[in-house]
Design a protein around this motif. Structure first.
Motif, PDB file in Angstrom:
ATOM      1  N   VAL A   1      -2.039   9.534   5.035  1.00 53.94           N
ATOM      2  CA  VAL A   1      -3.480   9.670   4.825  1.00 53.94           C
ATOM      3  C   VAL A   1      -3.775  11.152   4.765  1.00 53.94           C
ATOM      4  CG1 VAL A   1      -5.764   9.221   5.792  1.00 53.94           C
ATOM      5  CG2 VAL A   1      -3.948   7.520   6.048  1.00 53.94           C
ATOM      6  N   GLY A   2      -4.574  11.567   3.808  1.00 60.94           N
ATOM      7  CA  GLY A   2      -4.922  12.980   3.678  1.00 60.94           C
ATOM      8  C   GLY A   2      -3.803  13.766   3.035  1.00 60.94           C
ATOM      9  N   THR A   3      -3.399  14.844   3.664  1.00 60.97           N
ATOM     10  CA  THR A   3      -2.434  15.757   3.074  1.00 60.97           C
ATOM     11  C   THR A   3      -1.003  15.546   3.575  1.00 60.97           C
ATOM     12  OG1 THR A   3      -2.886  17.409   4.759  1.00 60.97           O
ATOM     13  CG2 THR A   3      -4.167  17.551   2.714  1.00 60.97           C
ATOM     14  N   GLU A   4      -0.773  14.501   4.377  1.00 58.95           N
ATOM     15  CA  GLU A   4       0.572  14.230   4.869  1.00 58.95           C
ATOM     16  C   GLU A   4       1.511  13.964   3.702  1.00 58.95           C
ATOM     17  OE1 GLU A   4       0.826  11.191   7.897  1.00 58.95           O
ATOM     18  OE2 GLU A   4      -1.282  11.482   8.341  1.00 58.95           O
ATOM     19  N   LYS A   5       2.786  14.217   3.916  1.00 62.55           N
ATOM     20  CA  LYS A   5       3.823  13.923   2.926  1.00 62.55           C
ATOM     21  C   LYS A   5       4.506  12.611   3.279  1.00 62.55           C
ATOM     22  CE  LYS A   5       3.483  17.724   0.579  1.00 62.55           C
ATOM     23  NZ  LYS A   5       2.909  17.734  -0.713  1.00 62.55           N
ATOM     24  N   ASN A   6       5.030  11.920   2.264  1.00 59.87           N
ATOM     25  CA  ASN A   6       5.789  10.692   2.522  1.00 59.87           C
ATOM     26  C   ASN A   6       7.092  11.044   3.216  1.00 59.87           C
ATOM     27  OD1 ASN A   6       3.885   9.143   1.228  1.00 59.87           O
ATOM     28  ND2 ASN A   6       4.884   9.281  -0.750  1.00 59.87           N
ATOM     29  N   ALA A   7       7.372  10.372   4.320  1.00 60.74           N
ATOM     30  CA  ALA A   7       8.577  10.655   5.075  1.00 60.74           C
ATOM     31  C   ALA A   7       9.810  10.008   4.434  1.00 60.74           C
ATOM     32  CB  ALA A   7       8.412  10.140   6.510  1.00 60.74           C
ATOM     33  N   VAL A   8       9.685   8.785   3.981  1.00 63.18           N
ATOM     34  CA  VAL A   8      10.779   8.060   3.346  1.00 63.18           C
ATOM     35  C   VAL A   8      10.256   7.559   2.019  1.00 63.18           C
ATOM     36  CG1 VAL A   8      12.381   6.136   3.539  1.00 63.18           C
ATOM     37  CG2 VAL A   8      11.678   7.373   5.593  1.00 63.18           C
TER      38      VAL A   8
ATOM     39  N   ALA B   1       0.826  -1.210   0.000  1.00 55.12           N
ATOM     40  CA  ALA B   1       0.000   0.000   0.000  1.00 55.12           C
ATOM     41  C   ALA B   1       0.857   1.255   0.000  1.00 55.12           C
ATOM     42  CB  ALA B   1      -0.945  -0.007   1.202  1.00 55.12           C
ATOM     43  N   TYR B   2       1.953   1.233   0.759  1.00 58.98           N
ATOM     44  CA  TYR B   2       2.833   2.399   0.810  1.00 58.98           C
ATOM     45  C   TYR B   2       3.317   2.748  -0.595  1.00 58.98           C
ATOM     46  CZ  TYR B   2       6.685   5.491   2.014  1.00 58.98           C
ATOM     47  OH  TYR B   2       7.520   6.571   2.099  1.00 58.98           O
ATOM     48  N   CYS B   3       3.828   1.761  -1.311  1.00 58.60           N
ATOM     49  CA  CYS B   3       4.386   2.005  -2.644  1.00 58.60           C
ATOM     50  C   CYS B   3       3.307   2.309  -3.677  1.00 58.60           C
ATOM     51  CB  CYS B   3       5.252   0.829  -3.075  1.00 58.60           C
ATOM     52  SG  CYS B   3       6.759   0.651  -2.066  1.00 58.60           S
ATOM     53  N   VAL B   4       2.150   1.654  -3.602  1.00 59.15           N
ATOM     54  CA  VAL B   4       1.061   1.985  -4.524  1.00 59.15           C
ATOM     55  C   VAL B   4       0.696   3.452  -4.370  1.00 59.15           C
ATOM     56  CG1 VAL B   4      -1.390   1.611  -5.046  1.00 59.15           C
ATOM     57  CG2 VAL B   4       0.139  -0.357  -4.766  1.00 59.15           C
ATOM     58  N   ASP B   5       0.514   3.894  -3.133  1.00 60.76           N
ATOM     59  CA  ASP B   5       0.173   5.292  -2.864  1.00 60.76           C
ATOM     60  C   ASP B   5       1.254   6.223  -3.415  1.00 60.76           C
ATOM     61  OD1 ASP B   5      -1.457   7.356  -1.308  1.00 60.76           O
ATOM     62  OD2 ASP B   5       0.507   7.570  -0.349  1.00 60.76           O
ATOM     63  N   LEU B   6       2.494   5.950  -3.094  1.00 57.33           N
ATOM     64  CA  LEU B   6       3.612   6.781  -3.531  1.00 57.33           C
ATOM     65  C   LEU B   6       3.695   6.856  -5.052  1.00 57.33           C
ATOM     66  CD1 LEU B   6       6.311   8.301  -2.944  1.00 57.33           C
ATOM     67  CD2 LEU B   6       7.415   6.054  -3.054  1.00 57.33           C
ATOM     68  N   HIS B   7       3.601   5.713  -5.716  1.00 59.58           N
ATOM     69  CA  HIS B   7       3.814   5.693  -7.164  1.00 59.58           C
ATOM     70  C   HIS B   7       2.629   6.224  -7.949  1.00 59.58           C
ATOM     71  CE1 HIS B   7       7.705   4.245  -6.458  1.00 59.58           C
ATOM     72  NE2 HIS B   7       7.268   3.165  -5.828  1.00 59.58           N
ATOM     73  N   VAL B   8       1.429   6.113  -7.418  1.00 59.74           N
ATOM     74  CA  VAL B   8       0.290   6.779  -8.056  1.00 59.74           C
ATOM     75  C   VAL B   8       0.481   8.290  -7.973  1.00 59.74           C
ATOM     76  CG1 VAL B   8      -2.183   7.285  -7.818  1.00 59.74           C
ATOM     77  CG2 VAL B   8      -1.389   4.913  -7.823  1.00 59.74           C
ATOM     78  N   LYS B   9       0.855   8.782  -6.810  1.00 61.18           N
ATOM     79  CA  LYS B   9       1.073  10.230  -6.647  1.00 61.18           C
ATOM     80  C   LYS B   9       2.185  10.726  -7.566  1.00 61.18           C
ATOM     81  CE  LYS B   9      -0.623  10.464  -1.918  1.00 61.18           C
ATOM     82  NZ  LYS B   9      -0.232  10.470  -0.498  1.00 61.18           N
TER      83      LYS B   9
END
Length: 168
Positions: free
Chosen positions: A159-166, A62-70
């Motif tokens: 979740v929401g408007t947070e930024k990816n930390a790593v 889920a982490y990577c799906v979210d990151l790579h879609v963005k």
């Protein structure tokens, strides 16, 4: 949501387990360096986005799906296309090149199941040079490393408007 598991087990799986970047910084940096080399390999951004998203979907990251879609959206990729990556075989949105990329990504990601069949190789070889297939294969391996780091350590996507930390 699968309710056959006790709720406490589901809740527990949503909490980070390890900080691999902090626990093995040299190795983590080596993976980041490999990822940077893949980004500079000459493979186009669309190809890399498709590889990263499809492998991450297969691996349940889920982490990577979210990151790579963005990341793909930020690079101008079509949102509908991104929604359909998981069902690419059933969608006319994907051309022969995309299909070769996605087929090779699935075959390599699921190597233990697929054995990476000759048919998948012939499909990708009809579109790409052997040098580009080598680069594509390393790109697939790299995102699979990131997926295993993120899933095993239970990295949490924002979740929401947070930024990816790593960012893998």
């Amino acid at each position: 949501m699968i309710l056959s598991q006790p709720l406490s087990r589901l809740e527990a799986s949503m909490h980070p387990r390890l900080n691999i970047a902090a626990l093995a910084p040299e190795l983590y940096q080596a993976v980041r360096t490999l990822d940077g080399a893949v980004a500079k390999s000459g493979l186009d951004k669309r190809t890399l986005h498709l590889v990263k998203l499809r492998a991450s979907q297969i691996n349940g990251c889920a982490y990577c799906v979210d990151l790579h879609v963005k990341d793909a959206l930020a690079d101008g990729m079509d949102a509908q296309l991104l929604h359909l990556v998981a069902v690419w075989r059933e969608s006319p949105f994907f051309d022969a090149r995309d299909r070769a990329i996605l087929e090779w990504t699935e075959s390599v990601t699921l190597a233990a199941e697929t054995g990476i069949p000759d048919a998948a190789f012939e499909t990708v070889r009809a579109i790409f040079s052997e040098t580009d297939i080598a680069k594509l294969t390393i790109a697939i391996g790299t995102i699979n490393i990131w997926n295993r780091i993120a899933v095993s350590s239970r990295m949490q996507h924002p979740v929401g408007t947070e930024k990816n930390a790593v960012a893998p």
